[in-house]
Design an enzyme around this catalytic site. Structure first.
Site, PDB file in Angstrom:
ATOM      1  N   GLU A 252      39.823  -2.040  -6.549  1.00  0.00           N
ATOM      2  CA  GLU A 252      40.998  -2.535  -7.417  1.00  0.00           C
ATOM      3  C   GLU A 252      41.591  -1.264  -7.669  1.00  0.00           C
ATOM      4  OE1 GLU A 252      42.466  -5.393  -7.580  1.00  0.00           O
ATOM      5  OE2 GLU A 252      40.423  -6.273  -7.880  1.00  0.00           O
ATOM      6  N   HIS A 253      42.870  -1.218  -7.520  1.00  0.00           N
ATOM      7  CA  HIS A 253      44.016  -0.088  -8.169  1.00  0.00           C
ATOM      8  C   HIS A 253      43.548   1.159  -6.985  1.00  0.00           C
ATOM      9  CE1 HIS A 253      46.056  -1.605 -11.578  1.00  0.00           C
ATOM     10  NE2 HIS A 253      44.860  -2.426 -11.930  1.00  0.00           N
TER      11      HIS A 253
ATOM     12  N   GLY B 209      47.235 -12.993 -11.632  1.00  0.00           N
ATOM     13  CA  GLY B 209      46.478 -11.973 -10.765  1.00  0.00           C
ATOM     14  C   GLY B 209      45.897 -12.405  -9.457  1.00  0.00           C
ATOM     15  N   LEU B 210      46.637 -13.588  -8.875  1.00  0.00           N
ATOM     16  CA  LEU B 210      46.212 -14.139  -7.707  1.00  0.00           C
ATOM     17  C   LEU B 210      47.461 -14.012  -6.561  1.00  0.00           C
ATOM     18  CD1 LEU B 210      44.289 -17.169  -8.568  1.00  0.00           C
ATOM     19  CD2 LEU B 210      43.388 -14.882  -8.125  1.00  0.00           C
TER      20      LEU B 210
ATOM     21  N   SER C  78      53.360 -13.333  -6.685  1.00  0.00           N
ATOM     22  CA  SER C  78      54.598 -12.505  -6.565  1.00  0.00           C
ATOM     23  C   SER C  78      54.622 -12.382  -4.800  1.00  0.00           C
ATOM     24  CB  SER C  78      54.740 -11.165  -6.959  1.00  0.00           C
ATOM     25  OG  SER C  78      54.448 -11.362  -8.100  1.00  0.00           O
TER      26      SER C  78
ATOM     27  N   ASP D  50      48.545  -6.972  -1.887  1.00  0.00           N
ATOM     28  CA  ASP D  50      48.822  -8.343  -1.849  1.00  0.00           C
ATOM     29  C   ASP D  50      49.667  -8.780  -0.592  1.00  0.00           C
ATOM     30  OD1 ASP D  50      47.576  -7.671  -4.243  1.00  0.00           O
ATOM     31  OD2 ASP D  50      49.345  -8.006  -5.591  1.00  0.00           O
TER      32      ASP D  50
HETATM   33  C1  GLA Z   1      48.192  -5.733  -8.200  1.00  0.00           C
HETATM   34  C2  GLA Z   1      49.075  -5.048  -7.103  1.00  0.00           C
HETATM   35  C3  GLA Z   1      48.332  -4.432  -5.963  1.00  0.00           C
HETATM   36  C4  GLA Z   1      47.119  -3.661  -6.579  1.00  0.00           C
HETATM   37  C5  GLA Z   1      46.267  -4.615  -7.645  1.00  0.00           C
HETATM   38  C6  GLA Z   1      45.182  -3.719  -8.263  1.00  0.00           C
HETATM   39  O1  GLA Z   1      47.705  -6.892  -7.645  1.00  0.00           O
HETATM   40  O2  GLA Z   1      50.067  -5.852  -6.690  1.00  0.00           O
HETATM   41  O3  GLA Z   1      49.125  -3.680  -5.113  1.00  0.00           O
HETATM   42  O4  GLA Z   1      47.583  -2.615  -6.823  1.00  0.00           O
HETATM   43  O5  GLA Z   1      47.270  -4.894  -8.630  1.00  0.00           O
HETATM   44  O6  GLA Z   1      44.284  -3.602  -7.268  1.00  0.00           O
END
Ligand code: GLA
Length: 399
Positions: free
Chosen positions: A45-46, A135-136, A139, A183
Site C-alpha cells: 500500500e502506497h 477504496g476499491l 475511479s 489500480d
Molecule cells: C489509491 C491509489 C493507488 C495507490 C493506493 C494506495 O488506490 O489510486 O495508486 O496509491 O491508493 O496503495
C-alpha cells in the site's frame, strides 16, 4: 451484499444497460459494451507511486460502459448510478475539472486525444457495481471502461499498459489526484483467480494463482474517502521529500524503491521525524510484498497473515492513513476462525479492509465481523465475498 445475489445481478447488467442506452439515445444503434473491474490490494500500500511493488487482484465488481458513435463532437453521457446526464464537448479549448464524476470521462478523453487517438463524438451509458469512494478503485474502473469504449469507437487499439498510463494521466493531470498506477493496471490486466505481482517501475507483472481454499472477503467501513488532492497528495509529497533528503547520502536513488531499510536507518536522525516514518512505511512495505510472494510460493499462509498485520500497523502508525473504522474492522477480524490475514486496503482514510479467509469459515466470519462492527459503531458494514476476476473486456452476447 452476498455473493450469489450480486453475481446474478451482474449477469443481467449488459442487457439492462443496453435498454438504458436505447431509452436515452434511441434504439437501433451499433452499441458495444465494455466492462472494467475494481480491484482489491492484498499487500503493497502506497508503494506504487514510489516505484515499488504491489500485489492487487481485480475483483468481480465492475463498471460497464455502453457506447455508440455520434456524428457531432459531443460525448453525451448518462450515468445510471447518479441518474444524471452530461455532455462533454470534445473541442472545448480550456476544459477544467469540476469535482464531478464526469471529470474522469473528460480526463480520459483529453488524454487519449493527447496520445494521438482521434476521437469521434459518442453516446455513453455507464453503470457501476463497484461501491464509489470505498477504496476499491471505482475511479480506475470508470476510467478503464470508458477508455476502452472510446478506443473501440475510434477504431484504435493500444497495449493495455498504455491504456492504464493514459487513465492514470487523466487522474493525475486532469482530476488532480496524484495516484499511482496500481489500480489502472489491475483493472486492465486482472485475471480470473489470480493476484497480480506488479513492479510499478517497469510495469512488468506476474500472475500468482489464488489458492482454491482461500477467499477474499472485503469489509466496507461505509465511510467514504476522498482522493483528489488532500492527504493522499500530501503523502506523495512527503515521500518525495524523503527521496530528496536521502539523495544527499545515496545519489543513485531515484525513488524510495531504491532505498533499503539499513540505508534508511543509517540516516534516521538526518530526516525530519515525520518524513522518516513515511519512508519507513514505504521501504518496509516493499519488503513485505516481496516476502509475501516468497511465502505465497511456499504456501506459508501463517507468514502472509503476519505480513498483512504488520502492513496494517505500519499504515496506521507510520503512514497515518488508517481510520478508527478501518482499525475496528481489522480488530473485529483478528483471531476469528478461518482468518489468514486482515488489513486496510487502498488509499485509506475510510474505505475497506481485505481479509483472506479459509473457504469453509467464510459464512461464520462475515456474520461475526458484521455483528462486531455494528455493536461498536452502529453501522452496517457491507461485505463482499469476492474472487479474483478478469481485467477489462468487451461484453458479447448478452446485449
Ligand atoms: C489509491 C491509489 C493507488 C495507490 C493506493 C494506495 O488506490 O489510486 O495508486 O496509491 O491508493 O496503495
Amino acid at each position: 451484499m452476498d455473493k450469489s445475489s450480486d453475481q446474478l445481478r451482474e449477469v443481467h447488467v449488459p442487457h439492462h444497460l443496453a435498454g438504458v442506452f436505447s431509452s436515452h439515445f434511441g434504439a437501433n444503434q451499433n452499441v458495444r459494451i465494455f466492462r472494467a473491474p475494481g480491484r482489491v490490494n492484498i499487500i503493497g500500500e502506497h508503494t506504487d507511486y514510489n516505484d515499488g511493488f504491489v500485489l492487487p487482484a481485480a475483483i468481480d465488481l465492475y463498471t460497464w460502459a455502453a457506447i455508440a458513435p455520434r456524428s457531432d463532437r459531443l460525448l453525451s453521457i448518462f450515468s445510471e448510478n447518479f441518474g444524471e446526464s452530461a455532455e462533454i464537448d470534445l473541442d472545448e479549448r480550456f476544459p477544467k475539472s469540476r469535482d464531478h464524476w464526469t471529470d474522469y470521462v473528460r480526463g480520459v478523453a483529453i488524454m487519449l486525444q493527447k496520445a494521438g487517438v482521434p476521437l469521434p463524438g459518442a453516446s455513453l451509458a455507464i453503470y457501476s457495481s463497484v461501491p464509489l469512494g470505498s477504496g476499491l478503485s471505482s475511479s480506475a474502473a470508470l476510467e478503464v471502461s470508458v477508455a476502452s469504449a472510446l478506443l473501440a469507437v475510434s477504431g484504435h487499439t493500444l497495449p493495455l499498459p498504455e491504456v492504464a498510463r493514459i487513465c492514470q494521466r487523466a487522474e493525475n493531470e486532469f482530476v488532480g489526484a496524484r495516484v499511482g498506477i496500481m489500480d489502472q493496471i489491475a483493472s486492465c490486466v486482472g485475471a480470473s483467480d489470480k493476484a497480480i505481482l506488479l513492479d510499478c517501475r517497469s510495469l512488468n507483472y506476474e500472475l500468482l494463482p489464488m489458492p482454491a481454499g482461500v477467499t477474499m472477503v472485503i469489509c466496507n467501513t461505509m465511510v467514504k474517502h476522498e482522493h483528489s488532492g488532500g492527504e493522499y497528495n500530501d503523502r506523495r509529497a512527503q515521500c518525495e521529500e524523503g527521496v530528496c533528503n536521502l539523495k544527499k547520502y545515496y545519489p543513485q536513488i531515484r525513488a524510495l524503491r531504491d532505498v533499503t531499510l539499513a540505508q534508511l536507518e543509517a540516516h534516521r536522525t538526518d530526516l525530519p521525524e515525520l518524513i522518516y516514518r513515511r519512508c519507513h512505511h514505504v521501504v518496509s512495505e516493499n519488503e513485505r510484498v516481496l516476502q509475501t510472494v516468497v511465502a505465497w510460493h511456499k504456501g506459508d499462509w501463517a507468514q502472509i497473515g503476519k505480513l498483512m498485520a504488520e502492513s496494517h500497523v505500519s499504515l496506521k502508525r507510520d503512514y497515518e492513513v488508517s481510520s478508527r473504522e478501518l482499525d475496528l474492522l481489522v480488530e473485529a477480524a483478528a483471531g476469528r476462525s478461518g482468518l489468514i490475514g486482515a488489513r486496510m486496503t487502498g488509499g485509506g482514510f475510510g474505505g475497506c479492509t481485505i481479509n483472506l479467509v479459509n473457504n469453509a469459515s467464510v459464512a461464520g466470519f462475515t456474520d461475526a465481523v458484521r455483528e462486531a462492527y455494528k455493536n461498536a459503531l452502529g453501522i452496517d458494514a457491507e461485505i463482499y465475498v469476492t474472487t479474483a476476476g478478469a481485467g477489462v473486456s468487451e461484453v458479447h452476447g448478452n446485449a
